[in-house]
Write an enzyme that holds these catalytic residues in place. Structure first.
Site, PDB file in Angstrom:
ATOM      1  N   SER A 102       0.806  -1.228   0.000  1.00  0.00           N
ATOM      2  CA  SER A 102       0.000   0.000   0.000  1.00  0.00           C
ATOM      3  C   SER A 102       0.838   1.277   0.000  1.00  0.00           C
ATOM      4  O   SER A 102       1.961   1.305   0.507  1.00  0.00           O
ATOM      5  CB  SER A 102      -0.904   0.037   1.232  1.00  0.00           C
ATOM      6  OG  SER A 102      -1.703  -1.111   1.280  1.00  0.00           O
TER       7      SER A 102
ATOM      8  N   SER B 152      -2.485   4.711  -3.209  1.00  0.00           N
ATOM      9  CA  SER B 152      -2.959   3.428  -3.769  1.00  0.00           C
ATOM     10  C   SER B 152      -3.182   2.415  -2.661  1.00  0.00           C
ATOM     11  O   SER B 152      -2.243   1.829  -2.132  1.00  0.00           O
ATOM     12  CB  SER B 152      -1.954   2.889  -4.792  1.00  0.00           C
ATOM     13  OG  SER B 152      -0.691   2.697  -4.208  1.00  0.00           O
ATOM     14  N   GLY B 153      -4.454   2.279  -2.289  1.00  0.00           N
ATOM     15  CA  GLY B 153      -4.850   1.319  -1.260  1.00  0.00           C
ATOM     16  C   GLY B 153      -5.633   0.196  -1.912  1.00  0.00           C
ATOM     17  O   GLY B 153      -5.068  -0.818  -2.338  1.00  0.00           O
TER      18      GLY B 153
ATOM     19  N   ILE C 161       2.487  -0.093   6.818  1.00  0.00           N
ATOM     20  CA  ILE C 161       3.121  -1.407   6.756  1.00  0.00           C
ATOM     21  C   ILE C 161       3.234  -2.063   8.139  1.00  0.00           C
ATOM     22  O   ILE C 161       3.992  -1.622   9.005  1.00  0.00           O
ATOM     23  CB  ILE C 161       4.495  -1.318   6.038  1.00  0.00           C
ATOM     24  CG1 ILE C 161       4.302  -0.607   4.672  1.00  0.00           C
ATOM     25  CG2 ILE C 161       5.124  -2.700   5.881  1.00  0.00           C
ATOM     26  CD1 ILE C 161       3.178  -1.167   3.782  1.00  0.00           C
TER      27      ILE C 161
ATOM     28  N   TYR D  18       2.547  -8.413  -9.573  1.00  0.00           N
ATOM     29  CA  TYR D  18       1.088  -8.376  -9.363  1.00  0.00           C
ATOM     30  C   TYR D  18       0.566  -9.766  -9.018  1.00  0.00           C
ATOM     31  O   TYR D  18      -0.340  -9.914  -8.201  1.00  0.00           O
ATOM     32  CB  TYR D  18       0.377  -7.812 -10.608  1.00  0.00           C
ATOM     33  CG  TYR D  18       0.361  -8.722 -11.817  1.00  0.00           C
ATOM     34  CD1 TYR D  18       1.454  -8.796 -12.672  1.00  0.00           C
ATOM     35  CD2 TYR D  18      -0.737  -9.527 -12.086  1.00  0.00           C
ATOM     36  CE1 TYR D  18       1.457  -9.645 -13.763  1.00  0.00           C
ATOM     37  CE2 TYR D  18      -0.754 -10.383 -13.183  1.00  0.00           C
ATOM     38  CZ  TYR D  18       0.350 -10.437 -14.014  1.00  0.00           C
ATOM     39  OH  TYR D  18       0.352 -11.286 -15.090  1.00  0.00           O
TER      40      TYR D  18
ATOM     41  N   GLY E 137     -21.970  -3.394  30.594  1.00  0.00           N
ATOM     42  CA  GLY E 137     -22.487  -2.115  31.102  1.00  0.00           C
ATOM     43  C   GLY E 137     -21.403  -1.055  31.078  1.00  0.00           C
ATOM     44  O   GLY E 137     -20.581  -1.013  30.142  1.00  0.00           O
TER      45      GLY E 137
ATOM     46  N   GLU F 262      -6.002  -5.831   4.107  1.00  0.00           N
ATOM     47  CA  GLU F 262      -5.996  -6.963   3.156  1.00  0.00           C
ATOM     48  C   GLU F 262      -7.271  -6.983   2.305  1.00  0.00           C
ATOM     49  O   GLU F 262      -7.847  -8.034   2.042  1.00  0.00           O
ATOM     50  CB  GLU F 262      -5.744  -8.277   3.883  1.00  0.00           C
ATOM     51  CG  GLU F 262      -4.360  -8.273   4.515  1.00  0.00           C
ATOM     52  CD  GLU F 262      -3.781  -9.638   4.766  1.00  0.00           C
ATOM     53  OE1 GLU F 262      -4.117 -10.569   4.036  1.00  0.00           O
ATOM     54  OE2 GLU F 262      -2.968  -9.733   5.692  1.00  0.00           O
TER      55      GLU F 262
ATOM     56  N   ASN G 113     -15.860  -3.866   0.921  1.00  0.00           N
ATOM     57  CA  ASN G 113     -16.385  -3.632  -0.432  1.00  0.00           C
ATOM     58  C   ASN G 113     -15.605  -4.422  -1.479  1.00  0.00           C
ATOM     59  O   ASN G 113     -16.177  -4.949  -2.427  1.00  0.00           O
ATOM     60  CB  ASN G 113     -16.317  -2.135  -0.795  1.00  0.00           C
ATOM     61  CG  ASN G 113     -17.461  -1.341  -0.208  1.00  0.00           C
ATOM     62  OD1 ASN G 113     -18.358  -1.902   0.424  1.00  0.00           O
ATOM     63  ND2 ASN G 113     -17.438  -0.037  -0.412  1.00  0.00           N
TER      64      ASN G 113
HETATM   65  C1  LIG Z   1      -3.587  -1.092  10.668  1.00  0.00           C
HETATM   66  C2  LIG Z   1      -3.316  -1.277   9.220  1.00  0.00           C
HETATM   67  C3  LIG Z   1      -2.360  -2.202   8.813  1.00  0.00           C
HETATM   68  C4  LIG Z   1      -2.090  -2.357   7.456  1.00  0.00           C
HETATM   69  N1  LIG Z   1      -1.094  -3.227   7.073  1.00  0.00           N
HETATM   70  C5  LIG Z   1      -0.713  -3.246   5.763  1.00  0.00           C
HETATM   71  C6  LIG Z   1       0.450  -4.001   5.368  1.00  0.00           C
HETATM   72  O1  LIG Z   1       1.097  -4.688   6.171  1.00  0.00           O
HETATM   73  N2  LIG Z   1       0.832  -3.943   4.075  1.00  0.00           N
HETATM   74  C7  LIG Z   1       0.154  -3.198   3.130  1.00  0.00           C
HETATM   75  O2  LIG Z   1       0.569  -3.192   1.989  1.00  0.00           O
HETATM   76  N3  LIG Z   1      -0.951  -2.483   3.491  1.00  0.00           N
HETATM   77  C8  LIG Z   1      -1.384  -2.485   4.776  1.00  0.00           C
HETATM   78  N4  LIG Z   1      -2.480  -1.744   5.151  1.00  0.00           N
HETATM   79  C9  LIG Z   1      -3.194  -0.965   4.140  1.00  0.00           C
HETATM   80  C10 LIG Z   1      -4.584  -1.498   3.862  1.00  0.00           C
HETATM   81  O3  LIG Z   1      -4.505  -2.710   3.151  1.00  0.00           O
HETATM   82  C11 LIG Z   1      -5.380  -0.409   3.143  1.00  0.00           C
HETATM   83  O4  LIG Z   1      -5.627   0.612   4.090  1.00  0.00           O
HETATM   84  C12 LIG Z   1      -6.653  -0.930   2.551  1.00  0.00           C
HETATM   85  O5  LIG Z   1      -6.382  -1.787   1.474  1.00  0.00           O
HETATM   86  C13 LIG Z   1      -7.585   0.197   2.082  1.00  0.00           C
HETATM   87  O6  LIG Z   1      -6.897   1.118   1.304  1.00  0.00           O
HETATM   88  P1  LIG Z   1      -7.048   2.695   1.613  1.00  0.00           P
HETATM   89  O7  LIG Z   1      -6.740   2.891   3.040  1.00  0.00           O
HETATM   90  O8  LIG Z   1      -6.254   3.438   0.627  1.00  0.00           O
HETATM   91  O9  LIG Z   1      -8.596   2.978   1.407  1.00  0.00           O
HETATM   92  P2  LIG Z   1      -9.319   3.343   0.022  1.00  0.00           P
HETATM   93  O10 LIG Z   1      -8.878   2.382  -1.024  1.00  0.00           O
HETATM   94  O11 LIG Z   1      -9.171   4.793  -0.237  1.00  0.00           O
HETATM   95  O12 LIG Z   1     -10.834   3.022   0.386  1.00  0.00           O
HETATM   96  C14 LIG Z   1     -11.681   3.943   1.062  1.00  0.00           C
HETATM   97  C15 LIG Z   1     -13.110   3.430   0.967  1.00  0.00           C
HETATM   98  O13 LIG Z   1     -13.490   3.372  -0.416  1.00  0.00           O
HETATM   99  C16 LIG Z   1     -13.983   2.078  -0.718  1.00  0.00           C
HETATM  100  N5  LIG Z   1     -13.635   1.722  -2.096  1.00  0.00           N
HETATM  101  C17 LIG Z   1     -12.442   1.923  -2.739  1.00  0.00           C
HETATM  102  N6  LIG Z   1     -12.507   1.426  -3.992  1.00  0.00           N
HETATM  103  C18 LIG Z   1     -13.729   0.882  -4.132  1.00  0.00           C
HETATM  104  C19 LIG Z   1     -14.409   0.219  -5.183  1.00  0.00           C
HETATM  105  N7  LIG Z   1     -13.809  -0.041  -6.343  1.00  0.00           N
HETATM  106  N8  LIG Z   1     -15.688  -0.195  -4.976  1.00  0.00           N
HETATM  107  C20 LIG Z   1     -16.312   0.056  -3.812  1.00  0.00           C
HETATM  108  N9  LIG Z   1     -15.724   0.673  -2.764  1.00  0.00           N
HETATM  109  C21 LIG Z   1     -14.459   1.074  -2.925  1.00  0.00           C
HETATM  110  C22 LIG Z   1     -13.284   1.154   0.277  1.00  0.00           C
HETATM  111  O14 LIG Z   1     -14.042  -0.051   0.450  1.00  0.00           O
HETATM  112  C23 LIG Z   1     -13.233   2.013   1.528  1.00  0.00           C
HETATM  113  O15 LIG Z   1     -14.452   1.887   2.231  1.00  0.00           O
HETATM  114  C24 LIG Z   1      -2.801  -1.609   6.498  1.00  0.00           C
HETATM  115  C25 LIG Z   1      -3.769  -0.683   6.919  1.00  0.00           C
HETATM  116  C26 LIG Z   1      -4.017  -0.510   8.256  1.00  0.00           C
HETATM  117  C27 LIG Z   1      -5.043   0.520   8.672  1.00  0.00           C
END
Ligand SMILES: Cc1cc2nc3c(=O)[nH]c(=O)nc-3n(C[C@H](O)[C@H](O)[C@H](O)COP(=O)(O)OP(=O)(O)OC[C@H]3O[C@@H](n4cnc5c(N)ncnc54)[C@H](O)[C@@H]3O)c2cc1C
Length: 388
Positions: free
Chosen positions: A135, A139-140, A166, A241, A348, A372, A376
């Site tokens: 992440s 790009s999430g 991470i 990928y 409570g 992970e 959604n």
């Molecule tokens: C505590 C923690 C630990 C983590 N550990 C790791 C790790 O070890 N390695 C790593 O690589 N990442 C890690 N992550 C990252 C995590 O995988 C991402 O936060 C997650 O994939 C969501 O990405 P984002 O935060 O950018 O949210 P966004 O992608 O911006 O999503 C925001 C909202 O939009 C919705 N959304 C986005 N696209 C769509 C779509 N196409 N259709 C419908 N809804 C959509 C999502 O469901 C969400 O509700 C971690 C995150 C946290 C908070």
């Protein structure tokens, strides 16, 4: 043809002797060595290195690593059992062990060359914590839109960019870092690299201050002209990928395990509390409304556990499990949220304060629907599979 007498399916939750002994020993360890420190670790947002060392001694940091490389030579299902048992006591320890096994070691076993396995697996079994860095800030869910780049210099690649969120960032010495080595090819340029802490140009940045799983470190990674030898490409250039998709498909079963362990832990505390707490002259557990709420939560938890165990057993049997894994993650994380919310209610006022453990588990549950792949995104996967 298999005759009826040859085909003897056992219940999904029936553990073999070996699985049962493993599960029980991990849970006993968690109860004895982790439980006393759960609140302190949450407050200080830190897992002591001495505890990480004990996890290595216990054998849960190299579960699927073959014995020839110093690991336990066990199955993916064992990893699920370990994550569940640990998360019942502390989901932060659960996720540390989960990332180590279901993401990092899993990827090394599947994609590592013999040289990579020989260099890294014995270390992973003996004391090296791993992290998985996909992440970024931009790009999430759309993970392959990453902006981290890898410039091919022949004998090495030079990585530039920032990773965010991470897990194990503070504890890890080995990082699987995804970067695009050929942006013109789109996601087909994404490459997985093995980056060691200490490589020039690599550093761990800020640590997040979180709602839940606070002891688990979540960090930014900085790659500033970080030169990585070509031999540290995991898989092939441009196949990152596939590394990401395949490991995350399996990894989310581990998150399911974290969520069912967490929900079980909250139920354990709450059943005990409702038997002790008296109102209107009797234990609140004697009120039918309370009993039925707990019965419903236990039923949901059993359903979630079946989804998790089935996905893990399918994976070990090398059968398709993509849909089941997405279902297990979304369902178990929702069950964990509902269960912990009920457990707070049944405590409570005591459910709302830090002195009692359910407040923390309620906070911890939330992450299951985010990392992970958000809920959604799990629904997207399931819909694609069932609707074609
Ligand atoms: C505590 C923690 C630990 C983590 N550990 C790791 C790790 O070890 N390695 C790593 O690589 N990442 C890690 N992550 C990252 C995590 O995988 C991402 O936060 C997650 O994939 C969501 O990405 P984002 O935060 O950018 O949210 P966004 O992608 O911006 O999503 C925001 C909202 O939009 C919705 N959304 C986005 N696209 C769509 C779509 N196409 N259709 C419908 N809804 C959509 C999502 O469901 C969400 O509700 C971690 C995150 C946290 C908070």
């Amino acid at each position: 043809m298999t005759t009826q007498s040859q085909f003897q399916p056992s219940a999904l939750t029936t553990l073999s002797e070996d699985e049962r002994l493993f599960h029980d020993s991990v849970y006993e360890f968690a109860d004895r060595e982790i439980r006393p420190y759960v609140r302190e670790m949450d407050e200080h947002a830190k897992i002591p290195r001495a505890l990480v060392d004990k996890l290595f001694d216990l054998g849960v940091m190299g579960i699927e690593i073959p014995e020839s490389y110093g690991g336990a030579g066990a199955t993916f299902f064992h990893s699920v059992l370990a994550v569940e048992a640990l998360s019942r006591v502390d989901p932060s320890i659960g996720v540390l062990v989960d990332v180590q096994n279901t993401l990092v070691i899993n990827a090394l076993l599947r994609w590592g060359s013999e040289d990579v396995k020989r260099r890294y697996l014995p270390k992973m079994a003996a004391g090296t914590v791993g992290a998985y860095a996909l992440s970024e800030a931009g790009s999430g869910s759309d993970a392959f839109a990453m902006s981290t780049r890898a410039a091919d210099r022949g004998g090495s690649f030079v990585l530039t960019g920032r990773k965010l969120w991470i897990t194990n960032g503070n504890e890890a010495d080995l990082f699987i870092v995804f970067a695009n080595a050929n942006p013109e090819a789109g996601y087909r340029g994404i490459t997985a690299f093995l980056v060691e802490r200490g490589m020039a140009g690599f550093s761990v940045g800020k640590k997040e201050d979180k709602l839940g799983i606070r002891a688990s470190s979540t960090c930014e990674l900085l790659l500033e002209d970080c030169e990585v030898p070509r031999g540290n490409v995991l898989g092939e250039p441009g196949k990152g990928y596939k590394v990401a998709i395949e490991t995350l498909n399996e990894g989310r079963i581990g998150i399911g395990a974290q969520m069912i362990g967490l929900a079980q832990g909250a139920l354990d505390h709450t059943i005990k509390y409702t038997k002790d707490r008296k109102q209107f002259g009797k234990a609140i557990a004697e009120f039918q409304a309370v009993k039925h709420q707990l019965a419903r939560a236990a039923t949901e938890l059993e359903a979630a556990r079946l989804l998790v165990y089935n996905s893990a057993r399918l994976r070990d049997a090398r059968q398709p499990f993509l849909t089941e894994a997405a279902m297990c993650k979304i369902f178990s994380s929702e069950v964990a949220e509902r269960t912990t919310s009920l457990c707070v209610n049944l405590h409570g006022g005591n459910g709302f304060v830090r002195e009692y453990p359910v407040e923390k588990l309620y906070r911890d549950a939330k992450i299951g629907q985010i990392y992970e792949g958000t809920s959604n995104l799990q629904l997207e996967t399931i819909a694609k599979q069932i609707m074609g």
